[in-house]
Scaffold this motif. Structure first.
Motif, PDB file in Angstrom:
ATOM      1  N   ASP A   1      35.482  39.216  24.306  1.00  0.00           N
ATOM      2  CA  ASP A   1      36.107  37.938  24.667  1.00  0.00           C
ATOM      3  C   ASP A   1      36.499  37.937  26.137  1.00  0.00           C
ATOM      4  OD1 ASP A   1      35.906  37.061  22.087  1.00  0.00           O
ATOM      5  OD2 ASP A   1      38.025  37.354  21.588  1.00  0.00           O
ATOM      6  N   LEU A   2      37.120  39.022  26.535  1.00  0.00           N
ATOM      7  CA  LEU A   2      37.596  39.107  27.914  1.00  0.00           C
ATOM      8  C   LEU A   2      36.439  38.987  28.895  1.00  0.00           C
ATOM      9  CD1 LEU A   2      39.925  39.630  29.896  1.00  0.00           C
ATOM     10  CD2 LEU A   2      39.436  42.067  29.690  1.00  0.00           C
ATOM     11  N   VAL A   3      35.397  39.760  28.653  1.00  0.00           N
ATOM     12  CA  VAL A   3      34.248  39.738  29.566  1.00  0.00           C
ATOM     13  C   VAL A   3      33.658  38.331  29.638  1.00  0.00           C
ATOM     14  CG1 VAL A   3      31.887  40.567  29.877  1.00  0.00           C
ATOM     15  CG2 VAL A   3      33.707  42.184  29.302  1.00  0.00           C
ATOM     16  N   THR A   4      33.549  37.702  28.485  1.00  0.00           N
ATOM     17  CA  THR A   4      33.019  36.336  28.469  1.00  0.00           C
ATOM     18  C   THR A   4      33.837  35.410  29.348  1.00  0.00           C
ATOM     19  OG1 THR A   4      32.298  36.676  26.203  1.00  0.00           O
ATOM     20  CG2 THR A   4      32.438  34.395  26.967  1.00  0.00           C
ATOM     21  N   GLN A   5      35.151  35.454  29.179  1.00  0.00           N
ATOM     22  CA  GLN A   5      35.998  34.532  29.939  1.00  0.00           C
ATOM     23  C   GLN A   5      36.005  34.869  31.425  1.00  0.00           C
ATOM     24  OE1 GLN A   5      36.627  32.082  28.142  1.00  0.00           O
ATOM     25  NE2 GLN A   5      36.273  33.147  26.202  1.00  0.00           N
ATOM     26  N   LEU A   6      36.011  36.152  31.740  1.00  0.00           N
ATOM     27  CA  LEU A   6      36.032  36.532  33.154  1.00  0.00           C
ATOM     28  C   LEU A   6      34.752  36.093  33.853  1.00  0.00           C
ATOM     29  CD1 LEU A   6      37.624  40.096  33.052  1.00  0.00           C
ATOM     30  CD2 LEU A   6      38.715  37.933  33.674  1.00  0.00           C
ATOM     31  N   ARG A   7      33.619  36.242  33.153  1.00  0.00           N
ATOM     32  CA  ARG A   7      32.355  35.810  33.749  1.00  0.00           C
ATOM     33  C   ARG A   7      32.389  34.315  34.001  1.00  0.00           C
ATOM     34  NH1 ARG A   7      28.917  39.566  30.772  1.00  0.00           N
ATOM     35  NH2 ARG A   7      28.742  41.362  32.153  1.00  0.00           N
ATOM     36  N   GLN A   8      32.924  33.621  33.027  1.00  0.00           N
ATOM     37  CA  GLN A   8      33.045  32.177  33.147  1.00  0.00           C
ATOM     38  C   GLN A   8      33.869  31.803  34.382  1.00  0.00           C
ATOM     39  OE1 GLN A   8      32.014  29.822  30.812  1.00  0.00           O
ATOM     40  NE2 GLN A   8      32.926  28.076  31.876  1.00  0.00           N
ATOM     41  N   LEU A   9      34.977  32.475  34.551  1.00  0.00           N
ATOM     42  CA  LEU A   9      35.845  32.153  35.680  1.00  0.00           C
ATOM     43  C   LEU A   9      35.185  32.494  37.010  1.00  0.00           C
ATOM     44  CD1 LEU A   9      39.351  33.316  34.419  1.00  0.00           C
ATOM     45  CD2 LEU A   9      38.546  30.981  34.749  1.00  0.00           C
ATOM     46  N   SER A  10      34.542  33.643  37.060  1.00  0.00           N
ATOM     47  CA  SER A  10      33.933  34.068  38.327  1.00  0.00           C
ATOM     48  C   SER A  10      32.829  33.134  38.767  1.00  0.00           C
ATOM     49  CB  SER A  10      33.362  35.481  38.200  1.00  0.00           C
ATOM     50  OG  SER A  10      34.411  36.397  38.046  1.00  0.00           O
TER      51      SER A  10
ATOM     52  N   PRO B   1      37.399  46.493  35.399  1.00  0.00           N
ATOM     53  CA  PRO B   1      38.173  46.352  36.634  1.00  0.00           C
ATOM     54  C   PRO B   1      37.456  45.507  37.674  1.00  0.00           C
ATOM     55  CG  PRO B   1      38.242  48.624  35.885  1.00  0.00           C
ATOM     56  CD  PRO B   1      37.268  47.914  34.990  1.00  0.00           C
ATOM     57  N   TYR B   2      36.156  45.632  37.735  1.00  0.00           N
ATOM     58  CA  TYR B   2      35.382  44.841  38.694  1.00  0.00           C
ATOM     59  C   TYR B   2      35.392  43.360  38.318  1.00  0.00           C
ATOM     60  CZ  TYR B   2      31.358  43.505  41.602  1.00  0.00           C
ATOM     61  OH  TYR B   2      30.523  42.909  42.517  1.00  0.00           O
ATOM     62  N   LEU B   3      35.147  43.075  37.061  1.00  0.00           N
ATOM     63  CA  LEU B   3      35.150  41.679  36.612  1.00  0.00           C
ATOM     64  C   LEU B   3      36.517  41.040  36.810  1.00  0.00           C
ATOM     65  CD1 LEU B   3      33.149  42.087  33.279  1.00  0.00           C
ATOM     66  CD2 LEU B   3      32.341  41.049  35.407  1.00  0.00           C
ATOM     67  N   LEU B   4      37.542  41.800  36.516  1.00  0.00           N
ATOM     68  CA  LEU B   4      38.898  41.287  36.694  1.00  0.00           C
ATOM     69  C   LEU B   4      39.163  40.945  38.145  1.00  0.00           C
ATOM     70  CD1 LEU B   4      41.254  43.618  34.640  1.00  0.00           C
ATOM     71  CD2 LEU B   4      41.204  41.121  34.562  1.00  0.00           C
ATOM     72  N   SER B   5      38.789  41.877  38.995  1.00  0.00           N
ATOM     73  CA  SER B   5      39.085  41.666  40.402  1.00  0.00           C
ATOM     74  C   SER B   5      38.278  40.500  40.963  1.00  0.00           C
ATOM     75  CB  SER B   5      38.844  42.972  41.149  1.00  0.00           C
ATOM     76  OG  SER B   5      38.089  42.771  42.295  1.00  0.00           O
ATOM     77  N   GLN B   6      37.042  40.358  40.536  1.00  0.00           N
ATOM     78  CA  GLN B   6      36.246  39.223  40.986  1.00  0.00           C
ATOM     79  C   GLN B   6      36.841  37.905  40.520  1.00  0.00           C
ATOM     80  OE1 GLN B   6      34.327  39.959  43.289  1.00  0.00           O
ATOM     81  NE2 GLN B   6      32.262  40.448  42.666  1.00  0.00           N
ATOM     82  N   ALA B   7      37.219  37.871  39.256  1.00  0.00           N
ATOM     83  CA  ALA B   7      37.767  36.624  38.721  1.00  0.00           C
ATOM     84  C   ALA B   7      39.108  36.312  39.377  1.00  0.00           C
ATOM     85  CB  ALA B   7      37.927  36.732  37.204  1.00  0.00           C
ATOM     86  N   ALA B   8      39.954  37.319  39.507  1.00  0.00           N
ATOM     87  CA  ALA B   8      41.274  37.093  40.089  1.00  0.00           C
ATOM     88  C   ALA B   8      41.138  36.576  41.513  1.00  0.00           C
ATOM     89  CB  ALA B   8      42.088  38.386  40.077  1.00  0.00           C
ATOM     90  N   GLU B   9      40.213  37.156  42.248  1.00  0.00           N
ATOM     91  CA  GLU B   9      40.048  36.740  43.627  1.00  0.00           C
ATOM     92  C   GLU B   9      39.525  35.313  43.708  1.00  0.00           C
ATOM     93  OE1 GLU B   9      38.079  38.796  47.558  1.00  0.00           O
ATOM     94  OE2 GLU B   9      38.953  39.998  45.936  1.00  0.00           O
ATOM     95  N   ALA B  10      38.497  35.034  42.934  1.00  0.00           N
ATOM     96  CA  ALA B  10      37.901  33.700  42.959  1.00  0.00           C
ATOM     97  C   ALA B  10      38.935  32.635  42.575  1.00  0.00           C
ATOM     98  CB  ALA B  10      36.707  33.642  42.001  1.00  0.00           C
ATOM     99  N   ILE B  11      39.645  32.878  41.506  1.00  0.00           N
ATOM    100  CA  ILE B  11      40.585  31.886  40.997  1.00  0.00           C
ATOM    101  C   ILE B  11      41.841  31.811  41.860  1.00  0.00           C
ATOM    102  CG2 ILE B  11      42.049  31.324  39.029  1.00  0.00           C
ATOM    103  CD1 ILE B  11      39.005  30.883  38.672  1.00  0.00           C
ATOM    104  N   GLY B  12      42.289  32.984  42.316  1.00  0.00           N
ATOM    105  CA  GLY B  12      43.506  33.017  43.121  1.00  0.00           C
ATOM    106  C   GLY B  12      43.362  32.299  44.449  1.00  0.00           C
TER     107      GLY B  12
END
Lengths: 146, 146
Positions: free
Chosen positions: B133-142, A14-25
């Motif tokens: 896979d998900l963690v890898t891609q999310l880290r990449q995006l962040s 959930p943390y990684l998702l939220s960080q990525a979503a925020e950064a990209i969004g």
DNA sequence: GGGTATTTGTTGCATTTGTAACTAACAACC
DNA sequence: GGTTGTTAGTTACAAATGCAACAAATACCC
């Protein structure tokens, strides 16, 4: 003794998702904000109407998983900008069909081009396979029953 | 002619990310909200302090990528709940070192256990490989530079 | 030391969001 | 037809957020 062996925020989905979503969004948000003074929900409503014109507020809320008050306010804002027009239904006067105006369609098309290009850049960063993996997992998560 | 061949919101990464983040985040948020009346930023600050005690507000903001006003308000709230205590630095009296109180640590440990379990369930839905896979891609995006 | 610039964190105000209550229209039942 | 319940959408009010201005402490430079 603490029973939480090696919990790490940086491995927590959930943390990684939220960080990525925020950064990209934020990056894309800056575009529709600066160009058209739109808020996030306004962009979403516009995009849904652009893809499938002639929806009611309720339908948009259901598709986009957005609360009806947010949809209502976004529609008011989009009407005020003359991007969206509503036509009250003849058969049920509680709800109205929403459609893009000519201006609204231009805005949608402009943003759709930019969105595609942005997504293309993201896909490039991730690699073709990375992008597909990501989409697969995100769809899985979004559709997960609670 | 419209120059946006087949733009689909449902293939647009920022949209998918935000949908997934919201869906997944809300479920865990309900836990810290109901149990401890905490807001999202409060949980994040607590978690950062739980992992690496003795941080300043600035450090937390940098690690969690949260604006200083949000951190400031979260710290005030956590202090009021007696989960966090601050100690003004001797060498630089502008900033204070933040640490969990005994109560705060208990709360952190409680939530860390739940978080791990929640993450375990997510990993189960996604499959081991899917999760990786998900963690890898999310880290990449962040970490993607803008 | 004295003046200016920078840094840390807080606060005030405007904007945005969430929740619940509400209105208007429709449906169902008698 | 009249009563009751449900649905679509709006609005009022409280809570949360973002932004800019701020105070206090420190750093820099002469």
């Amino acid at each position: 003794m603490a029973d939480h062996p090696d919990f790490r925020l940086n491995d927590f989905i959930p943390y990684l998702l939220s960080q990525a979503a925020e950064a990209i969004g934020q990056q894309f948000a800056a575009i529709y904000r600066d160009r058209y003074g739109m808020l996030n929900t306004e962009w979403r409503v516009l995009a849904h109407l652009g893809e499938a014109g002639g929806l009611t507020a309720k339908q948009i809320g259901a598709q986009a998983r957005v609360h009806k008050t947010k949809v209502s306010r976004a529609v008011v804002a989009l009407e005020r900008k003359r991007f969206v027009a509503r036509t009250t239904s003849d058969t049920d006067r509680r709800s109205a069909t929403l459609e893009l105006t000519k201006t609204g369609r231009k805005v949608y098309e402009d943003l759709a081009v930019i969105a595609r290009e942005y997504d293309r850049q993201l896909a490039h960063s991730l690699g073709q396979k990375g992008r597909e993996d990501l989409v697969t997992q995100l769809r899985q998560l979004s559709s997960r029953r609670t």
